[in-house]
Design an enzyme around this catalytic site. Structure first.
Site, PDB file in Angstrom:
ATOM      1  N   HIS A 128       5.214   6.464   6.968  1.00  0.00           N
ATOM      2  CA  HIS A 128       4.966   6.069   5.578  1.00  0.00           C
ATOM      3  C   HIS A 128       4.470   7.288   4.820  1.00  0.00           C
ATOM      4  O   HIS A 128       4.223   8.341   5.411  1.00  0.00           O
ATOM      5  CB  HIS A 128       3.925   4.941   5.515  1.00  0.00           C
ATOM      6  N   HIS A 161       0.839  -1.212   0.000  1.00  0.00           N
ATOM      7  CA  HIS A 161       0.000   0.000   0.000  1.00  0.00           C
ATOM      8  C   HIS A 161       0.869   1.256   0.000  1.00  0.00           C
ATOM      9  O   HIS A 161       0.459   2.292  -0.504  1.00  0.00           O
ATOM     10  CB  HIS A 161      -0.897   0.036   1.248  1.00  0.00           C
ATOM     11  N   HIS A 209       3.127  10.438   7.017  1.00  0.00           N
ATOM     12  CA  HIS A 209       2.425  10.128   8.264  1.00  0.00           C
ATOM     13  C   HIS A 209       3.355   9.438   9.248  1.00  0.00           C
ATOM     14  O   HIS A 209       3.901   8.365   8.946  1.00  0.00           O
ATOM     15  CB  HIS A 209       1.219   9.222   7.973  1.00  0.00           C
ATOM     16  N   THR A 216      -6.539   6.169   7.649  1.00  0.00           N
ATOM     17  CA  THR A 216      -7.042   6.511   6.313  1.00  0.00           C
ATOM     18  C   THR A 216      -7.003   5.304   5.378  1.00  0.00           C
ATOM     19  O   THR A 216      -7.293   5.417   4.191  1.00  0.00           O
ATOM     20  CB  THR A 216      -6.196   7.634   5.674  1.00  0.00           C
ATOM     21  N   HIS A 227       2.004   8.934   1.313  1.00  0.00           N
ATOM     22  CA  HIS A 227       0.958   8.808   0.299  1.00  0.00           C
ATOM     23  C   HIS A 227       1.337   9.779  -0.804  1.00  0.00           C
ATOM     24  O   HIS A 227       1.831  10.879  -0.505  1.00  0.00           O
ATOM     25  CB  HIS A 227      -0.412   9.182   0.884  1.00  0.00           C
ATOM     26  N   GLU A 263      -3.454  13.298   1.397  1.00  0.00           N
ATOM     27  CA  GLU A 263      -4.764  12.804   1.862  1.00  0.00           C
ATOM     28  C   GLU A 263      -5.571  13.983   2.414  1.00  0.00           C
ATOM     29  O   GLU A 263      -6.678  14.253   1.939  1.00  0.00           O
ATOM     30  CB  GLU A 263      -4.556  11.727   2.932  1.00  0.00           C
TER      31      GLU A 263
END
Ligand SMILES: CN[C@@H]1CN(c2cccc(OC)c2)S(=O)(=O)c2sc(S(N)(=O)=O)cc21
Ligand SMILES: [Zn+2]
Length: 261
Positions: free
Chosen positions: A93, A63, A118, A198, A95, A105
């Site tokens: 991590h 992910h 995050h 999330t 996004h 996000e």
């Protein structure tokens, strides 16, 4: 395959089928409207005690790319601000998007950033394990940092230079001696609100602390994140890891609080 993902068939719009809490009252991320945020003068600064942090490994979990930390004691904690006690750093991590115009996000007044970092922490004062904390309403605290494209980030190279070693889902590499303090902006002016993970399992267990000022990274550094794939080495399908972000969710009457430094 993955029980969930970011594609048409398994992405955020269908997560509610297997994770009904996706339609809950404290879901994340949200759109942050700076004018809606109330100022709480009693809200103190965020304090990061990361000097003794111990990074262990960097991994592709199918992910995102995740850096895991030793969390068996209080060697690296976040405290202050809205937090009632210290929360232990467990992992961080990212996004990101397929292009620089989106990827974060949280959004700010409807605007997306190219990426969002995050830093995930858990309440080891009240809960015995991370898994227990991850399902408790005051179990987790996630520090969100926006990434914007511009000049090279002098420390992000430490991460982007090793991404080729975790290209495939399930790959892990030793990653010791990294202190994420080098990824923070100088000012920790933040917004805070009660929300959720999330990603599935979307537990409503996160006190979100979103830092207002982005850090600046280069397009070249960001493009290296897009060389990762969602799929495992053994799979014939190679799906580029990008757009691994959930869109903003309804605020449902929640209070957004802001703290100027
Ligand atoms: C895959 N996504 C991560 C799942 N995690 C996880 C791992 C083990 C157990 C568990 O629940 C019991 C959750 S996690 O808590 O480390 C987080 S935090 C987070 S985010 N984007 O909201 O910051 C995503 C994930
Ligand atoms: Zn995240």
């Amino acid at each position: 395959g993955n029980p969930w993902g970011y594609g048409k068939q398994d992405g955020p719009s269908v997560w509610h089928k297997n994770y009904p809490v996706a339609e809950g009252d404290r879901q994340s991320p949200i759109d942050i409207d700076p004018h809606q945020a109330s100022h709480d003068p009693s809200l103190g600064p965020i304090v990061l005690n990361y000097d003794k942090c111990t990074s262990i490994k960097i991994a592709n979990n199918g992910h995102s790319v995740v850096v895991e930390f030793e969390d068996s004691d209080d060697r690296s904690v976040i405290q202050g601000g809205p937090l009632g006690n210290p929360y232990r750093l467990k992992q961080f991590h990212f996004h990101w998007g397929g292009k620089d115009c989106h990827g974060s996000e949280h959004t700010v007044a409807g605007n997306s950033y190219a990426s969002e970092l995050h830093l995930v922490h858990w309440n080891a004062v009240k809960y015995k394990t991370f898994e227990e904390a991850a399902t408790a309403p005051d179990g987790l605290a996630v520090l969100g940092i926006f990434l914007e494209t511009g000049d090279d980030h002098r420390w992000l190279h430490t991460i982007t230079d090793v991404l080729y070693t975790v290209k495939f889902k399930g790959s892990v590499t030793d990653f010791k001696g990294f202190n994420p303090k080098c990824l923070l902006p100088s000012s920790l002016h933040y917004w805070t609100y009660l929300g959720s993970l999330t990603t599935p399992p979307l537990h409503e267990s996160v006190t979100w602390i979103v830092v207002k000022d982005p850090i600046i990274v280069s397009e070249k550094q960001l493009s290296k994140f897009r060389t990762l794939v969602f799929t495992g080495e053994e799979e014939d399908q190679r799906t580029r890891m990008e757009n691994n972000f959930r869109p903003p969710q309804p605020l449902k009457g929640r209070k957004l609080i802001s703290r100027r430094v």
